[in-house]
Structures are given as C-alpha cells and as structure tokens.
Design a protein around this motif. Structure first.
Motif, PDB file in Angstrom:
ATOM      1  N   ALA A   1      58.318  28.606   9.994  1.00 34.20           N
ATOM      2  CA  ALA A   1      59.701  28.220   9.715  1.00 34.20           C
ATOM      3  C   ALA A   1      60.637  28.587  10.858  1.00 34.20           C
ATOM      4  CB  ALA A   1      60.173  28.868   8.411  1.00 34.20           C
ATOM      5  N   TYR A   2      60.470  29.789  11.415  1.00 35.37           N
ATOM      6  CA  TYR A   2      61.354  30.214  12.506  1.00 35.37           C
ATOM      7  C   TYR A   2      61.173  29.339  13.736  1.00 35.37           C
ATOM      8  CZ  TYR A   2      62.947  32.758  16.593  1.00 35.37           C
ATOM      9  OH  TYR A   2      63.550  33.076  17.787  1.00 35.37           O
ATOM     10  N   LEU A   3      59.931  29.152  14.159  1.00 37.08           N
ATOM     11  CA  LEU A   3      59.662  28.345  15.351  1.00 37.08           C
ATOM     12  C   LEU A   3      60.139  26.907  15.152  1.00 37.08           C
ATOM     13  CD1 LEU A   3      56.057  29.569  16.264  1.00 37.08           C
ATOM     14  CD2 LEU A   3      58.226  30.357  17.223  1.00 37.08           C
ATOM     15  N   TYR A   4      59.924  26.380  13.956  1.00 35.36           N
ATOM     16  CA  TYR A   4      60.304  24.996  13.711  1.00 35.36           C
ATOM     17  C   TYR A   4      61.827  24.838  13.702  1.00 35.36           C
ATOM     18  CZ  TYR A   4      60.028  20.250  11.837  1.00 35.36           C
ATOM     19  OH  TYR A   4      60.138  18.900  11.671  1.00 35.36           O
ATOM     20  N   GLN A   5      62.534  25.867  13.215  1.00 38.35           N
ATOM     21  CA  GLN A   5      63.993  25.791  13.233  1.00 38.35           C
ATOM     22  C   GLN A   5      64.517  25.766  14.664  1.00 38.35           C
ATOM     23  OE1 GLN A   5      66.086  25.226  10.864  1.00 38.35           O
ATOM     24  NE2 GLN A   5      67.934  25.434  12.116  1.00 38.35           N
ATOM     25  N   GLY A   6      63.913  26.558  15.556  1.00 34.08           N
ATOM     26  CA  GLY A   6      64.310  26.513  16.958  1.00 34.08           C
ATOM     27  C   GLY A   6      64.041  25.157  17.579  1.00 34.08           C
ATOM     28  N   TYR A   7      62.910  24.582  17.208  1.00 37.44           N
ATOM     29  CA  TYR A   7      62.526  23.251  17.692  1.00 37.44           C
ATOM     30  C   TYR A   7      63.537  22.206  17.206  1.00 37.44           C
ATOM     31  CZ  TYR A   7      59.212  19.384  18.653  1.00 37.44           C
ATOM     32  OH  TYR A   7      58.597  18.244  19.114  1.00 37.44           O
ATOM     33  N   LYS A   8      63.983  22.345  15.963  1.00 38.29           N
ATOM     34  CA  LYS A   8      64.974  21.408  15.424  1.00 38.29           C
ATOM     35  C   LYS A   8      66.326  21.585  16.114  1.00 38.29           C
ATOM     36  CE  LYS A   8      64.463  22.277  10.969  1.00 38.29           C
ATOM     37  NZ  LYS A   8      64.677  22.121   9.504  1.00 38.29           N
ATOM     38  N   GLN A   9      66.674  22.834  16.452  1.00 36.06           N
ATOM     39  CA  GLN A   9      67.922  23.059  17.167  1.00 36.06           C
ATOM     40  C   GLN A   9      67.888  22.407  18.548  1.00 36.06           C
ATOM     41  OE1 GLN A   9      70.944  24.780  16.517  1.00 36.06           O
ATOM     42  NE2 GLN A   9      70.284  24.525  14.403  1.00 36.06           N
ATOM     43  N   LEU A  10      66.743  22.505  19.206  1.00 38.41           N
ATOM     44  CA  LEU A  10      66.579  21.837  20.493  1.00 38.41           C
ATOM     45  C   LEU A  10      66.787  20.333  20.337  1.00 38.41           C
ATOM     46  CD1 LEU A  10      65.499  21.989  23.534  1.00 38.41           C
ATOM     47  CD2 LEU A  10      63.297  21.362  22.537  1.00 38.41           C
ATOM     48  N   THR A  11      66.146  19.768  19.329  1.00 38.03           N
ATOM     49  CA  THR A  11      66.250  18.333  19.077  1.00 38.03           C
ATOM     50  C   THR A  11      67.680  17.921  18.767  1.00 38.03           C
ATOM     51  OG1 THR A  11      63.972  18.303  18.223  1.00 38.03           O
ATOM     52  CG2 THR A  11      65.387  16.451  17.634  1.00 38.03           C
ATOM     53  N   ALA A  12      68.353  18.726  17.939  1.00 42.12           N
ATOM     54  CA  ALA A  12      69.723  18.398  17.542  1.00 42.12           C
ATOM     55  C   ALA A  12      70.667  18.361  18.742  1.00 42.12           C
ATOM     56  CB  ALA A  12      70.222  19.412  16.509  1.00 42.12           C
ATOM     57  N   ASN A  13      70.477  19.274  19.687  1.00 43.95           N
ATOM     58  CA  ASN A  13      71.332  19.290  20.869  1.00 43.95           C
ATOM     59  C   ASN A  13      70.946  18.205  21.865  1.00 43.95           C
ATOM     60  OD1 ASN A  13      73.334  21.640  20.761  1.00 43.95           O
ATOM     61  ND2 ASN A  13      71.434  22.625  20.118  1.00 43.95           N
TER      62      ASN A  13
END
Length: 351
Positions: free
Chosen positions: A258-270
């Motif tokens: 969950a933590y790693l995927y949230q960081g990945y989603k933040q990268l995608t969102a930006n």
C-alpha cells in the motif's frame, strides 16, 4: 546542449511546480566509496551462494539488479533447453532471492553509522538543493534505499551555514494506539495526500510489521538508526525493499504494498499535470526502472530535465540521451514533452 543546474532551475521557473526523481547518483555524489555498486560488490559476502560471483563475471557487471534479472530470466527458460533443468532453475531463483538479501545486508553493514559522518556543510548544501523542489510546493521521489535523504530532511539547520526551509512531510506519524512507541507509522492513503517525500522502492528504515508500516527513528530511541536496522536484519527482519530484477517484477511488488503503491500513484498524479516539470538526478534511465520512466513518458507535464554526469559524449551518456528522446516519442501529440540536459556535477548537491 548541456546547461548548468542553475540554468535549468531558471528555465523551470516557468512551471507551477517542479519535482525531482533521485537515483543512486544522489548517494554516490556523497559517498562513492559506499554506495557505488562496485563498492558494494567488493564488500558483499557471497559465501551462501558462491556461484553467483560467476554470474557477475559473465555479465561483465557489478550491478546486483542486473545479476538478479539474469538469474530470474534464465530460470524461466532453462527447462526448455536442459534436461532436468527444473532443479537448476530452482537453484537460480533461490540465488536471486539470496542476492536481494545480500544487497540489503551489504548496504546496511557498510552504511555510515551516524549522520555526524556527513558534515554540516554537506547537509546544508543538500538541503539547498532539495529546497528547489520541497521549498516550492514540489515533491521528491527517490529510488534509493539508504538513509542519506532522510538524514538530510531531519538535519538541524541551526549552524553557521544558515536556515533552509523545506517541507519534510513523508506521510508518517504517531501510532494512534501507541503514541509513545519508539517508531512512527505510515498514516495511510488519506494522510499520504499531504506527503511530499516518497521512497518509491522502499528504504532501510521502513519495516512492514504486517498490520502497519513502521519507520525507525533516532529521536525516540536515542539509538543510531543504522544500529537498529542492523539488529533487525541480523534476526532476518528485512526492510521494505524493491530490488527485483525487471521493471515488471518491481511494479508487481509495488502494487502489492500500500505504501509503495501510494507513492507510485503520487508520481502518476503529478506527471499528468501540464504545468508541472520534473528533474531526474543521478539516474541512468535504465530499462529496469521503466515502470517509473513510462509514467513520465506517458504523462502530460511539459518539460523533463535530465542530469548528465561527466563527458556528455561518453557511451553511457549517449545512451541516456537517446533514452530520454525515446521517452518524448511515447507522448500523445497533444501533450509534447521537451527534454533538457543539465550538468549533474554543477548542482553541487553535497558541496
């Protein structure tokens, strides 16, 4: 044309936010004697699987991820070519797993013991570098496992070198069930929305306890972080650490945390914000990180700044530049991406 880092920062002022992706070059710039793959290879203990040294030799590399990727790939196809190849394939997979643990142990055992081994001036210079992103509403996405970034974020600026204001929110805070615990925990997806520092491939100080993700700290124990980490590893408790061989394998592991995927989603969102820009520092744009690079290539931000270290016309830097231009070709025609190369050395990240 290669411009200086300061010139790249001036150009990037045209965008509403700038973000940075940090690769191993960020750490090598501080301590090449420790964080370069060659240094890690020389210090690694391969006694549990001595055959793997021949893998590095045949590949002509000291890159652990390249060796892991080769072992896992060979294990898949060996049975098709060699009678009773299943046994050898299983051994290769076991050795690939062993290499991941060897890499973690080697980094931990050779890591600087305390922040005092990095000077106040070096920390100050690094905070000035980070302030170009974290002081301007941007975010840092690091692919490194070591503690240098964390130490820099936590460093007390009350020195002769002045104060540097940066946002250090990494999404961790008190455990609501045990607020006095000697660790902090990830606050989950809701709390993570305000985080601006993301360890995309995990880090030495992040441990998954099953029910929560813990971040080891010094301030609550008065014990050096690396000492706590080494003790945990010695009893086979390993940190959250993505060192899989291929980009697809890394992405799979990220999606299951969950933590790693949230960081990945933040990268995608930006990456899909047309008025943002990204800097890549200390990364070779290697294909085993395509799960990150493809997100940038398929985004909508307008400008990518890529750090080049050393001779721009070296074979490695020609490869990096070619790869960066290939990324522009992956863009939708309505959201073109400009690429600018800057001299990584001119950033003087650690002074």
């Amino acid at each position: 044309m290669i411009i200086t880092f300061n010139e790249a920062i001036e150009q990037s002022a045209a965008y509403s936010k700038r973000h940075a992706i940090l690769g191993n070059g960020f750490s090598i710039a501080c301590r090449a004697d420790i964080f370069h793959y060659g240094s890690l290879f020389d210090e690694a203990d391969f006694s549990s699987c001595p055959e793997v040294k021949a893998v590095f030799s045949e590949l002509g590399t000291q890159d652990f991820e390249a060796a892991i990727r080769a072992l896992e790939g060979a294990a898949k196809i060996l049975p098709a070519y060699v009678k009773d190849g299943d046994g050898a394939g299983e051994k290769m997979r076991a050795h690939a797993s062993a290499l991941k643990e060897i890499l973690v142990k080697t980094i931990a055992s050779n890591h600087p013991a305390t922040p005092s081994e990095v000077s106040d001036l070096q920390f100050n210079k690094c905070r000035i570098f980070l302030a170009n992103f974290l002081g301007q509403g941007g975010q840092i996405f690091t692919l490194n496992y070591d503690l240098l970034l964390y130490w820099t974020l936590m460093h007390d600026d009350d020195t002769d070198f002045g104060q540097v204001e940066i946002n250090t929110n990494d999404g961790f805070g008190n455990d609501e069930d045990d607020p006095d615990a000697d660790y902090v925990v990830w606050q989950g997806e809701v709390g993570a929305h305000n985080a601006c520092v993301h360890f995309l491939h995990g880090a030495l100080h992040l441990f998954d306890s099953g029910s929560e993700l813990k971040k080891y700290t010094w301030v609550r124990t008065n014990r050096p972080l690396i000492e706590q980490i080494r003790e945990a590893i010695n009893v086979d408790t390993f940190p959250v650490f993505v060192s899989e061989g291929s980009s697809d394998q890394k992405k799979k592991k990220i999606r299951h945390n969950a933590y790693l995927y949230q960081g990945y989603k933040q990268l995608t969102a930006n990456a899909v914000q047309s008025k943002h820009c990204f800097f890549i520092f200390g990364h070779s744009l290697a294909e085993n990180d395509d799960h990150i690079l493809n997100r940038l290539a398929r985004g909508r931000f307008a400008h990518l700044f890529v750090g080049i270290y050393g001779d721009p016309d070296s074979d490695e830097n020609k490869r990096i530049r070619k790869r960066a231009y290939e990324m522009t070709g992956m863009r939708h025609y309505k959201s073109p991406m400009e690429v600018t190369f800057f001299d990584a050395g001119s950033a003087e990240v650690w002074g």
